[in-house]
Design an enzyme around this catalytic site. Structure first.
Site, PDB file in Angstrom:
ATOM      1  N   PRO A  10       0.845  -1.023   0.268  1.00  0.00           N
ATOM      2  CA  PRO A  10       0.135  -0.287  -0.239  1.00  0.00           C
ATOM      3  C   PRO A  10       0.592   0.536  -0.095  1.00  0.00           C
ATOM      4  CG  PRO A  10      -0.358  -1.008   1.612  1.00  0.00           C
ATOM      5  CD  PRO A  10       0.814  -1.544   0.954  1.00  0.00           C
ATOM      6  N   ASN A  11       0.527   2.538  -0.943  1.00  0.00           N
ATOM      7  CA  ASN A  11       0.955   3.824  -1.157  1.00  0.00           C
ATOM      8  C   ASN A  11       1.809   3.162  -1.837  1.00  0.00           C
ATOM      9  OD1 ASN A  11      -1.140   5.040   0.685  1.00  0.00           O
ATOM     10  ND2 ASN A  11      -0.755   3.918   3.036  1.00  0.00           N
ATOM     11  N   ARG A  18       5.342  12.431  -2.366  1.00  0.00           N
ATOM     12  CA  ARG A  18       5.023  12.435  -1.196  1.00  0.00           C
ATOM     13  C   ARG A  18       6.706  12.259  -0.710  1.00  0.00           C
ATOM     14  NH1 ARG A  18       0.144  11.081  -2.895  1.00  0.00           N
ATOM     15  NH2 ARG A  18      -1.028  12.372  -3.049  1.00  0.00           N
ATOM     16  N   TYR A  23      12.185   8.927   1.869  1.00  0.00           N
ATOM     17  CA  TYR A  23      11.767   7.812   0.802  1.00  0.00           C
ATOM     18  C   TYR A  23      11.872   8.133  -0.372  1.00  0.00           C
ATOM     19  CZ  TYR A  23       8.330   5.521   4.182  1.00  0.00           C
ATOM     20  OH  TYR A  23       7.753   5.314   5.055  1.00  0.00           O
ATOM     21  N   ASN A  74       7.782  -6.237  -0.650  1.00  0.00           N
ATOM     22  CA  ASN A  74       8.183  -4.345  -0.145  1.00  0.00           C
ATOM     23  C   ASN A  74       5.842  -4.586   0.445  1.00  0.00           C
ATOM     24  OD1 ASN A  74       7.601  -2.224   1.517  1.00  0.00           O
ATOM     25  ND2 ASN A  74       9.210  -1.113  -0.125  1.00  0.00           N
ATOM     26  N   ALA A  77       3.046  -0.420   4.891  1.00  0.00           N
ATOM     27  CA  ALA A  77       2.133  -0.532   6.159  1.00  0.00           C
ATOM     28  C   ALA A  77       1.910  -2.393   6.489  1.00  0.00           C
ATOM     29  CB  ALA A  77       1.323   0.126   6.519  1.00  0.00           C
ATOM     30  N   HIS A  80       3.931  -4.343   9.417  1.00  0.00           N
ATOM     31  CA  HIS A  80       3.159  -4.300  10.717  1.00  0.00           C
ATOM     32  C   HIS A  80       2.228  -4.793  11.393  1.00  0.00           C
ATOM     33  CE1 HIS A  80       7.142  -1.644   9.800  1.00  0.00           C
ATOM     34  NE2 HIS A  80       6.322  -1.063   8.912  1.00  0.00           N
ATOM     35  N   ASP A  87       1.225 -16.019   6.297  1.00  0.00           N
ATOM     36  CA  ASP A  87       0.465 -17.351   6.559  1.00  0.00           C
ATOM     37  C   ASP A  87       0.672 -16.948   4.804  1.00  0.00           C
ATOM     38  OD1 ASP A  87      -2.103 -16.328   8.613  1.00  0.00           O
ATOM     39  OD2 ASP A  87       0.169 -17.471   9.144  1.00  0.00           O
ATOM     40  N   GLU A  98      11.901  -9.544   2.252  1.00  0.00           N
ATOM     41  CA  GLU A  98      10.814  -8.389   3.103  1.00  0.00           C
ATOM     42  C   GLU A  98      11.979  -6.985   2.769  1.00  0.00           C
ATOM     43  OE1 GLU A  98      10.346  -9.147   7.113  1.00  0.00           O
ATOM     44  OE2 GLU A  98      10.178  -6.202   6.943  1.00  0.00           O
ATOM     45  N   HIS A 100      12.151  -3.465   2.160  1.00  0.00           N
ATOM     46  CA  HIS A 100      11.787  -1.516   2.877  1.00  0.00           C
ATOM     47  C   HIS A 100      12.642  -0.272   2.231  1.00  0.00           C
ATOM     48  CE1 HIS A 100       8.655  -4.061   5.145  1.00  0.00           C
ATOM     49  NE2 HIS A 100      10.042  -4.195   5.889  1.00  0.00           N
ATOM     50  N   LEU A 101      12.435   0.163   1.729  1.00  0.00           N
ATOM     51  CA  LEU A 101      13.315   1.159   1.302  1.00  0.00           C
ATOM     52  C   LEU A 101      14.475   2.577   2.312  1.00  0.00           C
ATOM     53  CD1 LEU A 101       9.917   2.492  -0.843  1.00  0.00           C
ATOM     54  CD2 LEU A 101      12.672   2.053  -1.903  1.00  0.00           C
ATOM     55  N   SER A 102      12.786   2.588   3.391  1.00  0.00           N
ATOM     56  CA  SER A 102      13.674   2.819   5.032  1.00  0.00           C
ATOM     57  C   SER A 102      13.976   2.028   5.764  1.00  0.00           C
ATOM     58  CB  SER A 102      12.387   3.400   5.625  1.00  0.00           C
ATOM     59  OG  SER A 102      11.429   3.000   5.884  1.00  0.00           O
ATOM     60  N   ARG A 107      13.037   4.146  12.595  1.00  0.00           N
ATOM     61  CA  ARG A 107      12.030   4.903  12.874  1.00  0.00           C
ATOM     62  C   ARG A 107      10.811   4.346  13.810  1.00  0.00           C
ATOM     63  NH1 ARG A 107       9.866   4.691   7.539  1.00  0.00           N
ATOM     64  NH2 ARG A 107       8.445   6.441   7.870  1.00  0.00           N
ATOM     65  N   ARG A 111       7.263   0.157  13.675  1.00  0.00           N
ATOM     66  CA  ARG A 111       7.641   0.325  12.286  1.00  0.00           C
ATOM     67  C   ARG A 111       8.589  -0.980  12.824  1.00  0.00           C
ATOM     68  NH1 ARG A 111       5.716   4.161   8.277  1.00  0.00           N
ATOM     69  NH2 ARG A 111       5.080   6.149   8.984  1.00  0.00           N
TER      70      ARG A 111
END
Ligand SMILES: O=C(O)[C@]1(O)C=C(c2cccc(Sc3ccccc3)c2)[C@@H](O)[C@H](O)C1
Length: 145
Positions: A10-11, A18, A23, A74, A77, A80, A87, A98, A100-102, A107, A111
């Site tokens: 998501p996002n 943004r 990011y 990725n 959210a 978390h 599953d 897994e 993540h960019l950040s 953080r 997270r």
């Protein structure tokens, strides 16, 4: 030839548009182009997808069983919160990294929890868009071990 799936949650469709301070300014389309070029270099086939919907991500993971050799996820959210994604990864039995960019561990506290890490081959975070090609290299090395 290995077949990889890169799946974004998501996002991430708004990436680069943004919060560039967190990011960066790279868009999801830029990331896809970079990954497709790297796939050519590695000699692997690549599917690249993004969804804001947990069920669609789960469906893509289910579809990868028996058709993909590895997944780079990725989950945004959902990382978390989602036992359902955990599953799905566990049931698909496809090696999953897994991503993540950040650096999520630097953080907010919430997270620091990852349901994905519990069933992942490994975790790459904090390297921005480069993390995707690092994950591709790691996955291919694992598949060729
Ligand atoms: O660092 C990541 O890649 C991460 O997976 C990505 C996330 C994320 C969250 C919200 C938006 C976006 S992309 C974005 C950024 C700014 C504005 C719009 C979308 C990513 C976080 O939810 C995760 O905790 C971390």
């Amino acid at each position: 030839m290995h077949s990889l799936l890169i799946l974004n949650g998501p996002n991430l469709n708004l990436l680069g548009l943004r919060q560039p301070e967190v990011y960066g300014r790279t868009t999801i389309a830029d990331v896809e182009a970079m990954c497709r070029a790297h796939a050519e270099t590695l000699g692997v086939s690549l599917d690249f997808a993004q969804s804001n919907h947990e069920g669609a991500l789960i469906d893509a993971i289910h579809a990868a069983r028996g058709t993909k050799d590895g997944i780079i996820l990725n989950a945004g959210a959902y990382t978390h919160t989602s036992v359902a994604l955990m599953d799905a990864i566990s049931s698909a039995e496809v090696p999953t990294i897994e991503l993540h960019l950040s650096n999520v561990h630097a953080r907010e506290e919430f997270r620091h929890v990852s349901y994905i890490a519990k069933v992942a081959l490994g975790v790459i975070c904090g390297f921005g868009p480069r993390g995707y090609t690092l994950a591709m290299d790691a996955l291919v090395s694992h598949l060729d071990r």
